[in-house]
Design an enzyme around this catalytic site. Structure first.
Site, PDB file in Angstrom:
ATOM      1  N   LYS A  38       0.859  -1.182   0.000  1.00 18.92           N
ATOM      2  CA  LYS A  38       0.000   0.000   0.000  1.00 18.92           C
ATOM      3  C   LYS A  38       0.894   1.230   0.000  1.00 18.92           C
ATOM      4  O   LYS A  38       1.778   1.356   0.855  1.00 18.92           O
ATOM      5  CB  LYS A  38      -0.929   0.004   1.220  1.00 18.92           C
ATOM      6  CG  LYS A  38      -1.987   1.095   1.200  1.00 18.92           C
ATOM      7  CD  LYS A  38      -3.043   0.844   2.266  1.00 18.92           C
ATOM      8  CE  LYS A  38      -4.176   1.871   2.184  1.00 18.92           C
ATOM      9  NZ  LYS A  38      -5.280   1.555   3.122  1.00 18.92           N
ATOM     10  N   GLU A 117      -3.105  -2.383  -2.386  1.00 18.73           N
ATOM     11  CA  GLU A 117      -4.373  -1.798  -1.944  1.00 18.73           C
ATOM     12  C   GLU A 117      -4.319  -0.280  -2.047  1.00 18.73           C
ATOM     13  O   GLU A 117      -3.331   0.345  -1.671  1.00 18.73           O
ATOM     14  CB  GLU A 117      -4.665  -2.196  -0.495  1.00 18.73           C
ATOM     15  CG  GLU A 117      -5.992  -1.635   0.025  1.00 18.73           C
ATOM     16  CD  GLU A 117      -6.167  -1.792   1.525  1.00 18.73           C
ATOM     17  OE1 GLU A 117      -7.114  -1.215   2.065  1.00 18.73           O
ATOM     18  OE2 GLU A 117      -5.328  -2.479   2.155  1.00 18.73           O
ATOM     19  N   GLY A 120      -8.736   4.692   0.397  1.00 15.04           N
ATOM     20  CA  GLY A 120     -10.070   5.207   0.106  1.00 15.04           C
ATOM     21  C   GLY A 120     -10.584   4.698  -1.231  1.00 15.04           C
ATOM     22  O   GLY A 120     -10.351   3.561  -1.621  1.00 15.04           O
TER      23      GLY A 120
END
Length: 234
Positions: A38, A117, A120
């Protein structure tokens, strides 16, 4: 070269991290080396020594049992629970694309399957000052295909279709959708599933119920969602 997949969502708190944990777990149970990445995470707590805990990374690591270190999972960690671009403004340490890509490439060099990932929804900015960095810039820089996570409940038709249409307009490839908080037999959830497939042309590849500890999808189908790094996608 690893095979990769980018996880986006229709918004914040739809369960991207939870679903990603189940995905990485399923991959590992299939006998492949699987990792998580991420670019930036905000809203994190601190260890007793004062250092920030990469909460989403820790959740995925705990759920999946991956041996991957937390340090490999995310280069930018913020405490303030706002979009990364604002958290960086408030705390310093703005996202640099070169760092994001370098760290991602490092992870891809160590593992067979890498699940990235987003923060939001798809429009969440990573940086917005003298530089503008959107999630799609990262996706495009590495030619990633995507999987969309959505809540199965009220309002999901609008959220799913708008997200899918935006991604289609921006030429961001989407392999399918996973519904979270799904209730089998719930007329609204079942209709949402049908309507989202019809209106987007995308398959609902899995439905996750509250409390699920396994992803109800075959390893072969899940593996087929991943693609090798496609490089720069115009």
């Amino acid at each position: 070269m690893s095979k990769n997949l980018f996880i986006t969502g229709t918004g914040t708190d739809v369960g991207k991290t939870y679903i990603t944990g189940l995905i990485v777990k399923k991959l590992r149970e299939g006998g492949v080396s699987a990792a998580y990445y991420k670019a930036a995470m905000s809203g994190n707590e601190r260890w007793t020594d004062g250092t920030l805990i990469p909460g989403d990374a820790l959740q995925v690591k705990t759920m999946s049992g991956t041996e991957q270190s937390l340090e490999e999972m995310c280069p930018y960690i913020y405490e303030t629970a706002v979009s990364p671009h604002l958290a960086a403004k408030l705390e310093g340490n703005p996202v640099e694309m070169e760092c994001v890509l370098k760290n991602f490439d490092y992870v891809c060099g160590k593992y067979e399957y890498v699940t990235a990932e987003g923060s939001g929804g798809i429009l969440c900015p990573l940086r917005f000052d003298g530089q503008k960095i959107q999630l799609e810039d990262f996706i495009r820089a590495r030619g990633l295909t995507c999987l969309m996570i959505a809540d199965a409940g009220l309002g999901t038709i609008n959220a799913v279709v708008l997200t899918a249409e935006y991604m289609k307009t921006r030429k961001i490839p989407v392999k399918g959708i996973i519904f979270n908080h799904y209730e089998p037999g719930n007329p609204m959830h079942e209709d949402n599933r049908r309507m989202c497939e019809v209106l987007t042309g995308l398959p609902i590849v899995a439905c996750v119920k509250d409390g699920d500890t396994d992803l109800d999808i075959s390893f072969e189908l899940l593996e087929g969602l991943y693609e090798e790094n496609g490089g720069n996608r115009k």
